[in-house]
Write an enzyme that holds these catalytic residues in place. Structure first.
Site, PDB file in Angstrom:
ATOM      1  CD  GLU A  67      46.929 -11.829 -38.350  1.00  0.00           C
ATOM      2  OE1 GLU A  67      46.242 -11.153 -39.360  1.00  0.00           O
ATOM      3  OE2 GLU A  67      46.538 -12.492 -37.544  1.00  0.00           O
ATOM      4  CD  GLU A 119      47.090 -12.547 -31.548  1.00  0.00           C
ATOM      5  OE1 GLU A 119      45.751 -12.787 -32.192  1.00  0.00           O
ATOM      6  OE2 GLU A 119      47.610 -11.463 -32.191  1.00  0.00           O
TER       7      GLU A 119
HETATM    8  C1  HAH Z   1      44.362 -12.171 -34.534  1.00  0.00           C
HETATM    9  N1  HAH Z   1      44.202 -12.588 -36.029  1.00  0.00           N
HETATM   10  C2  HAH Z   1      44.949 -10.760 -34.537  1.00  0.00           C
HETATM   11  O1  HAH Z   1      46.301 -10.747 -34.380  1.00  0.00           O
HETATM   12  C3  HAH Z   1      44.204 -10.042 -33.425  1.00  0.00           C
HETATM   13  O2  HAH Z   1      44.603  -8.608 -33.265  1.00  0.00           O
HETATM   14  C4  HAH Z   1      42.685 -10.408 -33.324  1.00  0.00           C
HETATM   15  O3  HAH Z   1      42.084  -9.469 -32.331  1.00  0.00           O
HETATM   16  C5  HAH Z   1      42.528 -11.613 -33.356  1.00  0.00           C
HETATM   17  C6  HAH Z   1      43.322 -12.616 -33.759  1.00  0.00           C
HETATM   18  C7  HAH Z   1      43.928 -14.169 -36.106  1.00  0.00           C
HETATM   19  C8  HAH Z   1      43.629 -14.624 -37.323  1.00  0.00           C
HETATM   20  C9  HAH Z   1      43.362 -15.743 -37.554  1.00  0.00           C
HETATM   21  O4  HAH Z   1      43.679 -16.757 -36.705  1.00  0.00           O
HETATM   22  C10 HAH Z   1      42.843 -16.302 -38.832  1.00  0.00           C
HETATM   23  C11 HAH Z   1      42.375 -15.498 -39.921  1.00  0.00           C
HETATM   24  C12 HAH Z   1      42.635 -14.255 -39.567  1.00  0.00           C
HETATM   25  C13 HAH Z   1      43.273 -13.602 -38.517  1.00  0.00           C
END
Ligand code: HAH
Length: 338
Positions: free
Chosen positions: A137, A244
């Site tokens: 990210e 994911e």
């Molecule tokens: C993900 N971020 C992460 O990669 C993972 O490590 C965590 O457990 C859950 C989701 C997703 C995310 C998003 O879709 C929107 C804003 C911030 C983070």
């Protein structure tokens, strides 16, 4: 899991000709969801247990027990492991970026800490973890900027991403190294991700794949948007993993961007719409099997999903293929019957 569920086809066996089927697991679900994991999945990712704050909570303290349990489980069952994650703006102790006096640490100090962390973690698991989400990210969601203004960027500068990949490659020369992000199909953001990875490849940085998180909704993103992003990334010649995947039953249908506080009743109608959505998604993914190597769900069954708290805290969601009692949902059948 009751015996009634034992005679259903195995998801990962069904998908063997296409791609690996993975699940994010945690210390608890490794036991509570063991039967489903062993039967339907051939890859696992630690939901939290390998994030910096969990595995390396203090400068001189590593906590390997939970990550070890996951890796041992995978080895016992012949499963692939995706490592998640090394460099991220979240779930990383603030102390990583501070010196002994609590002031911002220098680039040299932070880089040394990163090298030590990566060498320790990747070294420990080099026989068991086939790929790593090296950077998670790192590009902005919206606006005209490019890289997210994170502690990593602030202390190490613009080339921190290239550095992280080089460090990871040195620590685990055989591991496949990924850049992972969400909103990865949105036109502006996917262009930024493309540009980032293209730039790294141009510089000869060891990066082998793009992780598309796939935190999607019933009606968003549109299928053609997903196809466009996949094809654009694939044109770089890198591997693609859906890392994911989960499909919230709360869509933009409510005109709230999926953020309505209202809890839907999970009735037959909704189950059917989710199944249709999953059917089209998997048909699209199967059609791209030459570039997609793995599809990982962010959880196993609806009784344990981060979507119950995201994007709305405490709102029950039903985003996976197995229900709260670990039985196969209509969505399960819609992806195995084709
Ligand atoms: C993900 N971020 C992460 O990669 C993972 O490590 C965590 O457990 C859950 C989701 C997703 C995310 C998003 O879709 C929107 C804003 C911030 C983070």
């Amino acid at each position: 899991m009751t015996d009634t569920y034992r005679n259903i086809p195995s998801l990962s066996e069904r998908y063997r000709p296409y791609f690996r089927i993975g699940a994010a697991v945690n210390a608890k679900s490794l036991n509570t969801h063991r039967d489903l994991l062993v039967t339907h999945f051939n890859s696992v990712t630690a939901e939290n247990e390998m994030k910096w704050e969990e595995i390396h909570p203090e400068q001189d303290r590593y906590e390997f027990a939970k990550a070890d349990a996951l890796v041992n489980f995978a080895r016992e069952h012949g499963m692939f492991v995706r490592g998640h994650t090394l460099v991220w703006h979240n779930q990383t102790p603030a102390a990583v970026f501070l010196d002994d006096l609590g002031q911002t640490a220098t680039a040299a100090v932070v880089e040394r800490r990163l090298e030590e962390h990566v060498a320790t973690v990747l070294g420990r698991y080099h026989n068991d973890i086939g790929c790593w989400d090296v950077v998670n990210e790192a590009v902005v969601d919206a606006g005209t900027g490019f890289l997210r203004d994170s502690r990593w960027l602030q202390t190490l500068g613009d080339d921190y991403i290239a550095k992280a990949f080089r460090i990871a490659h040195q620590a685990a020369p055989d591991a496949l190294l990924f850049y992972n992000d969400y909103n990865e199909t949105k036109p502006d953001k996917s262009e930024r991700i493309y540009k980032l990875v293209a730039g790294l490849l141009d510089e000869g940085v060891p990066i082998h794949g793009i992780g598309m998180q796939g935190h999607w909704m019933l009606d968003d993103p549109a299928l053609d948007e997903i196809v466009r992003a996949i094809d654009r990334y694939a044109s770089l010649g890198v591997r693609l993993h859906i890392t994911e995947l989960d499909v919230s039953v709360y869509g933009n249908v409510h005109g709230t961007g999926g953020q309505s506080q209202e809890v839907l009743p999970y009735d037959d109608e909704l189950a059917k719409r989710l199944a249709e959505r999953y059917r089209s998604l998997f048909s699209l993914l199967r059609a791209r099997k030459d570039v997609i190597e793995s599809v990982t769900f962010w959880g196993v069954a609806d009784d344990d999903t981060w979507r119950d708290n995201f994007p709305v805290r405490g709102r029950k969601d039903w985003p996976l293929l197995f229900d709260v009692n670990h039985g196969p949902k209509q969505a399960f059948w819609s992806v195995v019957e084709f």
